[in-house]
Write a protein that holds these residues in place. Structure first.
Motif: not given
Ligand SMILES: Nc1ncnc2c1ncn2[C@@H]1O[C@H](COP(=O)(O)OP(=O)(O)OP(=O)(O)O)[C@@H](O)[C@H]1O
Length: 119
Positions: A22, A24, A70, A77, A79-81, A84-85, A88-89
């Motif tokens: 990780e 971060n 995450e 998820f 796939d894009y969802d 999920a967004k 994570k956000d």
């Molecule tokens: N399955 C998904 N569906 C929709 N949006 C997603 C999905 N996966 C990630 N995202 C978007 O992309 C962003 C970054 O996701 P990611 O999984 O890369 O995490 P990260 O914040 O980059 O952390 P890390 O670098 O530790 O993986 C999320 O905050 C979200 O907005």
């Protein structure tokens, strides 16, 4: 007793995974180490150390929980969802607010010390 020892081993393994995988988490740990070093240089009081420990522990712990959220989201998820967004956000936002809180605590503690050493 044995169960506890095994549990600690799993937790230490979790820390090892976070440290190696990780990015971060590593960044937050590096910032924490720099802060502790700066604290030793400016000779913080006991109360100031307590605030630094609380702030640092808060950020690092939230970063660990964010990593888990995450990972679970990626499994649920693939796939894009839009949900999920949002998950994570918002999880990332929790780390951001904790980091801003820690930064403000750091500013309140360190800036007056640096200021008085300059004048
Ligand atoms: N399955 C998904 N569906 C929709 N949006 C997603 C999905 N996966 C990630 N995202 C978007 O992309 C962003 C970054 O996701 P990611 O999984 O890369 O995490 P990260 O914040 O980059 O952390 P890390 O670098 O530790 O993986 C999320 O905050 C979200 O907005």
């Amino acid at each position: 007793m044995k169960r506890n020892r095994i549990g600690l081993n799993y937790a230490l393994n979790g820390l090892k995974i976070a440290l190696t995988q990780e990015y971060n988490f590593r960044i937050h740990l590096i910032v924490l180490v720099i802060t502790v070093f700066a604290g030793l240089v400016v000779d913080l009081s006991r109360i100031e150390w307590l605030w630094i420990i609380i702030a640092g522990g808060f950020v690092v712990t939230l970063e660990l929980i964010n990593s888990v959220i995450e990972m679970i989201t990626d499994v649920l998820f693939p796939d894009y969802d839009s949900i999920a967004k949002r998950i994570k956000d918002i999880s990332a936002a929790a780390v951001l607010t904790s980091s801003i809180t820690a930064m403000l605590i750091g500013i309140i503690i360190f800036v007056p010390k640096i200021w008085t050493s300059l004048i």
